[in-house]
Structures are given as structure tokens and as C-alpha cells.
Design a protein around this motif. Sequence first.
Motif, mmCIF file in Angstrom:
data_model
loop_
_atom_site.group_PDB
_atom_site.id
_atom_site.type_symbol
_atom_site.label_atom_id
_atom_site.label_comp_id
_atom_site.label_asym_id
_atom_site.label_seq_id
_atom_site.Cartn_x
_atom_site.Cartn_y
_atom_site.Cartn_z
ATOM 1 N N GLU A 569 121.403 76.861 73.244
ATOM 2 C CA GLU A 569 120.841 75.617 74.011
ATOM 3 C C GLU A 569 119.862 75.982 75.063
ATOM 4 O O GLU A 569 119.879 77.243 75.493
ATOM 5 C CB GLU A 569 121.931 75.014 74.725
ATOM 6 C CG GLU A 569 123.090 74.351 73.826
ATOM 7 C CD GLU A 569 122.577 73.192 72.932
ATOM 8 O OE1 GLU A 569 121.401 72.927 72.963
ATOM 9 O OE2 GLU A 569 123.333 72.424 72.491
ATOM 10 N N TYR A 570 118.983 75.210 75.343
ATOM 11 C CA TYR A 570 117.856 75.186 76.429
ATOM 12 C C TYR A 570 118.655 74.940 77.741
ATOM 13 O O TYR A 570 118.894 73.887 78.071
ATOM 14 C CB TYR A 570 116.922 74.671 76.232
ATOM 15 C CG TYR A 570 115.776 74.450 77.185
ATOM 16 C CD1 TYR A 570 114.787 75.501 77.812
ATOM 17 C CD2 TYR A 570 115.669 73.319 78.009
ATOM 18 C CE1 TYR A 570 114.033 75.413 78.746
ATOM 19 C CE2 TYR A 570 114.751 73.055 78.949
ATOM 20 C CZ TYR A 570 113.823 74.218 79.447
ATOM 21 O OH TYR A 570 113.047 74.002 80.314
ATOM 22 N N LEU A 571 118.675 75.932 78.693
ATOM 23 C CA LEU A 571 119.490 75.505 80.020
ATOM 24 C C LEU A 571 118.588 75.905 81.260
ATOM 25 O O LEU A 571 117.540 76.716 80.749
ATOM 26 C CB LEU A 571 120.680 76.220 80.307
ATOM 27 C CG LEU A 571 122.034 75.731 79.137
ATOM 28 C CD1 LEU A 571 122.984 76.509 79.331
ATOM 29 C CD2 LEU A 571 122.180 74.287 79.295
ATOM 30 N N LYS A 572 118.917 75.267 82.234
ATOM 31 C CA LYS A 572 118.076 75.664 83.796
ATOM 32 C C LYS A 572 119.121 76.059 84.482
ATOM 33 O O LYS A 572 120.495 75.544 84.694
ATOM 34 C CB LYS A 572 117.381 74.552 84.138
ATOM 35 C CG LYS A 572 115.918 74.384 83.400
ATOM 36 C CD LYS A 572 115.195 73.262 84.001
ATOM 37 C CE LYS A 572 113.921 73.274 83.592
ATOM 38 N NZ LYS A 572 113.186 71.983 83.793
ATOM 39 N N VAL A 573 118.725 77.242 85.506
ATOM 40 C CA VAL A 573 119.765 77.410 86.525
ATOM 41 C C VAL A 573 119.760 76.314 87.703
ATOM 42 O O VAL A 573 118.568 75.974 87.781
ATOM 43 C CB VAL A 573 119.082 78.782 87.241
ATOM 44 C CG1 VAL A 573 120.147 79.108 88.625
ATOM 45 C CG2 VAL A 573 119.465 80.021 86.505
ATOM 46 N N GLY A 574 121.067 76.138 88.277
ATOM 47 C CA GLY A 574 121.102 74.764 89.123
ATOM 48 C C GLY A 574 121.410 73.546 88.381
ATOM 49 O O GLY A 574 121.758 72.618 89.220
ATOM 50 N N ALA A 575 121.412 73.391 87.094
ATOM 51 C CA ALA A 575 121.795 72.173 86.373
ATOM 52 C C ALA A 575 123.142 71.900 86.351
ATOM 53 O O ALA A 575 124.128 72.816 86.795
ATOM 54 C CB ALA A 575 121.403 72.146 84.757
ATOM 55 N N LYS A 576 123.589 70.575 86.697
ATOM 56 C CA LYS A 576 124.713 69.985 87.027
ATOM 57 C C LYS A 576 125.412 70.236 85.666
ATOM 58 O O LYS A 576 124.979 69.776 84.562
ATOM 59 C CB LYS A 576 124.730 68.575 87.458
ATOM 60 C CG LYS A 576 124.177 68.476 88.993
ATOM 61 C CD LYS A 576 124.629 66.957 89.217
ATOM 62 C CE LYS A 576 123.816 66.507 90.674
ATOM 63 N NZ LYS A 576 122.274 66.075 90.037
ATOM 64 N N LEU A 577 126.849 70.491 85.663
ATOM 65 C CA LEU A 577 127.439 70.791 84.769
ATOM 66 C C LEU A 577 128.993 69.737 84.618
ATOM 67 O O LEU A 577 129.470 70.051 85.808
ATOM 68 C CB LEU A 577 127.900 72.284 84.588
ATOM 69 C CG LEU A 577 129.098 72.860 83.442
ATOM 70 C CD1 LEU A 577 128.639 73.852 82.860
ATOM 71 C CD2 LEU A 577 130.304 73.134 84.128
ATOM 72 N N LEU A 578 129.278 69.328 83.420
ATOM 73 C CA LEU A 578 130.538 68.612 83.566
ATOM 74 C C LEU A 578 131.396 69.119 82.226
ATOM 75 O O LEU A 578 130.647 69.030 81.178
ATOM 76 C CB LEU A 578 130.104 66.820 83.576
ATOM 77 C CG LEU A 578 131.195 66.136 84.148
ATOM 78 C CD1 LEU A 578 130.666 65.089 85.056
ATOM 79 C CD2 LEU A 578 132.113 65.289 83.018
ATOM 80 N N PHE A 579 132.705 69.369 82.453
ATOM 81 C CA PHE A 579 133.321 69.726 81.196
ATOM 82 C C PHE A 579 134.509 69.070 81.075
ATOM 83 O O PHE A 579 135.233 68.851 82.008
ATOM 84 C CB PHE A 579 133.398 71.185 81.171
ATOM 85 C CG PHE A 579 134.251 71.976 82.046
ATOM 86 C CD1 PHE A 579 135.877 71.935 82.094
ATOM 87 C CD2 PHE A 579 133.704 72.461 83.090
ATOM 88 C CE1 PHE A 579 136.402 72.649 82.992
ATOM 89 C CE2 PHE A 579 134.481 72.724 84.282
ATOM 90 C CZ PHE A 579 135.825 73.205 83.987
ATOM 91 N N ARG A 580 135.080 68.925 79.822
ATOM 92 C CA ARG A 580 136.409 68.078 79.588
ATOM 93 C C ARG A 580 136.975 68.590 78.616
ATOM 94 O O ARG A 580 136.391 68.955 77.531
ATOM 95 C CB ARG A 580 136.044 66.464 79.714
ATOM 96 C CG ARG A 580 135.122 66.226 78.405
ATOM 97 C CD ARG A 580 134.887 64.878 78.439
ATOM 98 N NE ARG A 580 133.890 64.740 77.150
ATOM 99 C CZ ARG A 580 134.234 64.591 75.949
ATOM 100 N NH1 ARG A 580 135.354 64.637 75.706
ATOM 101 N NH2 ARG A 580 133.248 64.522 74.939
#
Length: 610
Positions: A569-580
Motif C-alpha cells: 500500500e501507499y502510506l505516509k509517515v504520521g498518518a492516523k491508524l485505526l485497527f480492529r
Amino acid sequence: MDARVSELFGSASGHGSGGSQGSTSNHKPGNGNGVVSKKTGAKNKKARTRFPRNFKPSNNTPYLPPEAEEGNIEYKLKLVNPTQNRFEHLATQMKWRLQEGRGEAVYQIGVEDNGMLVGLSEEDMRASLKTLHRLAEKVGADIAVLREREVEYDSDVPRKIAEVLIRKVPDDQQFLDLRVAVLGNVDSGKSTLLGVLTQGELDNGRGRARLNLFRHLHEIQTGRTSSISFEILGFNSKGEVVNYSESRTAEEICESASKMITFIDLAGHHKYLKTTIFGLTSYCPDFAMLVVSANNGIAGTTREHLGLAMALKVPIFIVISKVDLCTRATVERTVRQLERVLKQPGCNKVPMVVGSTDDAVTAAQQFAQSPSITPIFTLSSVTGESLDILKVFFNIIPPLSNSKEQEELMQQLTEFQVDEIYTVPEVGTVVGGTLYSGICREGDHLVVGPTELGQFHKLTVGSIQRNRSACRVLRAGQAATLALGNFDRSLLRKGMVMVSPEMDPTICWMFEAEIVLLFHAKTFHKGFQVTVHIGNVRQTATVEAVYGKEELRTGEKAVVLFKFIKHPEYLKVGAKLLFREGVTKGIGHVTNLQPISYHHQHFPGQDEKA
């Protein structure tokens, strides 16, 4: 705002404890309107405060915070018969304030630059408003008086101050667009409220208003939203509602509106939680509206939705619906229940019950300045009770980002996040999503990816539509659909990005994130699989390592290494993350990426200029 000023503007007019709390929030002089205090000598004005004749300042003279150089709020003592030179200067000043507020400005008439509420006589106020009207006409804007109040001093002549909203008439479709995510438990009346707001017709009590919002047959049969649908509510430059009540098409609404509220109708049922999270992370809403049923109170997914919005730092306000079904005491009990939850240490919100148009004006301005303030509305979609108060709030609520931030984003390279993919007859492949940065025009050459091998494919943007009407230029922060002609749909998926060929996107299988485990039944350790949401990316990832710890328990923090299981995937440092995963939930942000080393070889068109 000072308590006396709040009383003057009626925000503490006794509508429950929340009213006074909201209005006496900790406003320090200098940050009163969400900006730094005015720079000295910025406007070459006399330092001496000018008072009208027969005005004697006393010790209890109420003050607003001093006027700020930045921002879209301007104080004017009076505007009576200005000279031509002064008129030109005032018009330039108004253009600057409108630019700062992205097409909206608020003028406080009868107020000194230092914030003192001096007030004007009836005659001077009339003349000042007339001058303001002329100024607005010159810069192509309209004015609407939000409220007038008498300032009670010892003088014999009654003095007034006025608050005026100035809005630019849109040119070339550049209306102000705010996105509001609609959250709340199943059967709390979300879709019905949106149906009433956007169609202009009250509900019959059996769900007629929501039928136009549903996208699937099973939604109509069960009455439950399972997909994400978008509805629009427009306001023209005079602040009047523009919706479907006059059998308009979406194109007509866009043409006559200078401000658009786009509602993102999300699912309330727990079964569709992944769809709701995707709507919140992917569509970048400016605000969230939490709908609570007056007769059920805080039930089902209400707390979860409130937690999600707070975890993603989306400012939230609350609407208590269905007040026609229950007694006043039941409504007040629900309000108190909400106030208790909002004041809890985890929330730290200041509830502010809105009971009048005046309160709505105060709430809209303070809500934008301080994220801790949470306005609470009580209304009915069947009787229409207090619906107008909510419309006033939507009309006045300012955008969170100022024009400077928008300009900076527009200078960057183009990046469009793909959220939806359609095939439209005679048009071909169409993608929907949000332009994260840069500018996108018809005919632009972009690359889309990453594919399962980390590749990007070239494409050309055909036509662009915003809110179902054609648009030539798309600017950063705006949502739209882009036609890609005969581009192969099978190469696309949700979570991809369309970027400028000059950009060197970081694509990764593995990334590190600093996380907080909100809830977990047992322990969280290496090998655990979770569904990760980062912006428009939604994919299952495996925990490869938990740094510094063997395992995590509820409430603990750690840096974790995740690995996607399907594709990079294309990601950026600092992006908010939510996991479940089941009952497991956690939030955090991306701290480090481990880019794929070989994706340069699979980047067609990297050296080409678009």
C-alpha cells in the motif's frame, strides 16, 4: 468569551447547565477568535480609543477578545459616510477577511479594535449597515445580520452592537464545501433527519423521508443503512437554504449555493462497523454529527461512534432526535446522560445545549475555535421542532482550515485517494474520492497504483464532477468523481492513489506504528491479525513484532511492526491508524515505513512529465 459578553449575546440563556459552560470556556485575550492577537502597528490606527459622544466607559464595560490581524473576524466601531479613499481601503480589508475565511467573514459593528463593546445609536447603526451593504456589493458578496443586541450602559440613548455575516457570491463553482459525517446508533433517525434537511419535507413518522437516501433494496426493506450515501444541503450568499424542496436537480443546487454541506450518511448497525470506519477515515470529514434518539438515550454503538470520532480527532456535535415521541423529562434525562459522558476524563468535552437561534450563532463560532466545545441540539424530524436552529448552525459554521493551509496544499504535487469505483454506461470507468493535495484538471496525465506487484499504471483524467455537477478544476481537499474513459476497471481497487508522475510514492508491505490498545479480551502479541484502517487503505495486517514488550494489554502503548497480507500500500509517515479485530480495537499513527526496493523498475512514465 467573557461571561458578561455571553449574557449579552444570549448564549447563557438558561438552557440547561451546558449553555453557560459552553459560553464561558477558557478564552484568553489574544486567542479569542482562534488566532493570535493583533500585531502592533499593523493597521496604522491611533492607539487612543475613540468613544462616541455621551459614552462614559465604566468598570463593568464588557469586552470581546482583541481583534486579530489574521482570521475572518473584523471589528468596526462605526462605518458612517466614509470618504472615497476610506471606502476603497475598507473594501480591500473586506476582501482580505473573505479570503481568510475562504469566502466568509463576520463583522462586529459597534466594537472597538481592543474588543470593547461600545455600541451605536439606532441612526449610526443603520448608516453603518448601509455602508457595509455597499462594501459587500463592491466585492461581490452579500450580507446577513446574524443578531443585534442592546448594550446596557448608563447613557440615556440605547446603544446596539450587531454581528453581520458576509458571504461571497460564488464564481466559477468555488463554493465553500464542508463535509459532515453522520454517526449514531441504529434506528436513531440519521437517514430520516438527512432526508428532512435535504428534501425540505417533514417525515410522516414511518420513515418516508429516508427512502430517497437508500441505495439498496434490502435497505428499503429493513430501513437500515448499510452503505455510505452522500446528501447535499446548500446555502446561498444571503444564508437561505437551497435544497430539493423546489424540485431542483443537484446541478441547480450547486449553481445557486455559495456554501455546501455534504452529509456522509454512515451505517449505525454494529454489523456494518467496517463501512462506518471507512467513511470516517477515508472521506476526511470536517465535522461529525452524532444522532442520539431521545427515547433510547446512549445505546448500542453510540459510545463506539463517539470514541471513533474522537480517536480520529474529528470535531463532534450532537443532535437528539425524536423529541416528539417522549416527554420533556425524558429529553432532559437524555441531555444529562450525554453531558455526563462528555465530561468524563476520556472525553473532556464542554457540552453546550443550544435552545435558540442566538445560541446556534454562538455555538457555531465557539465550536470552530475550541474543539472541546460540543453543541447539543434537540429536534424532531416529524414536527420540525428546532430544525431551523440546526440550519442556522450549518449556515454559520466556518471551515476549519484557513486559506493559507489550502494554498500550501495546492502547491504540492497531485494526490487523489480512490474510495469508490463505478462503471457508467457510455462513460466507462469512474472513480470517486478526495483530492488530498495539488490541483487536478481535465486531461491531466496521472499514474494509479499500487497493484499487487507494487506497479503504477498511466491514465488520463477525462471529465470531473463535484456534487453531481461538472467541474473543470479540482482543488486540494475537495471530493469528486473522475471519469477515466476506457481504463480497465479490474486494475483498480479501493485504497489506491492517483498521483502525479513526478512524485516518488513510498510503497510498502511493512510499516511501524506507535499504537495504544483501547480494548482487548486477552493479550496482543506477535502473529496477531487485525484489520488496519489508514486513510482510504483498509486491509488485514499481521503483527510481525512488538518492540520492547512480549505482549500488550488493554490501555498499553507500544511501537508495533505490521505487515500487509494481500498487497503493498501507499502510506505516509504520521498518518492516523485505526485497527480492529472482533472486540479488539486500537489507535495510533505511522512512525516508519519499510519501502519496497524494487518498485522503481515498475513505475511506467516516471521520467515523463504530465
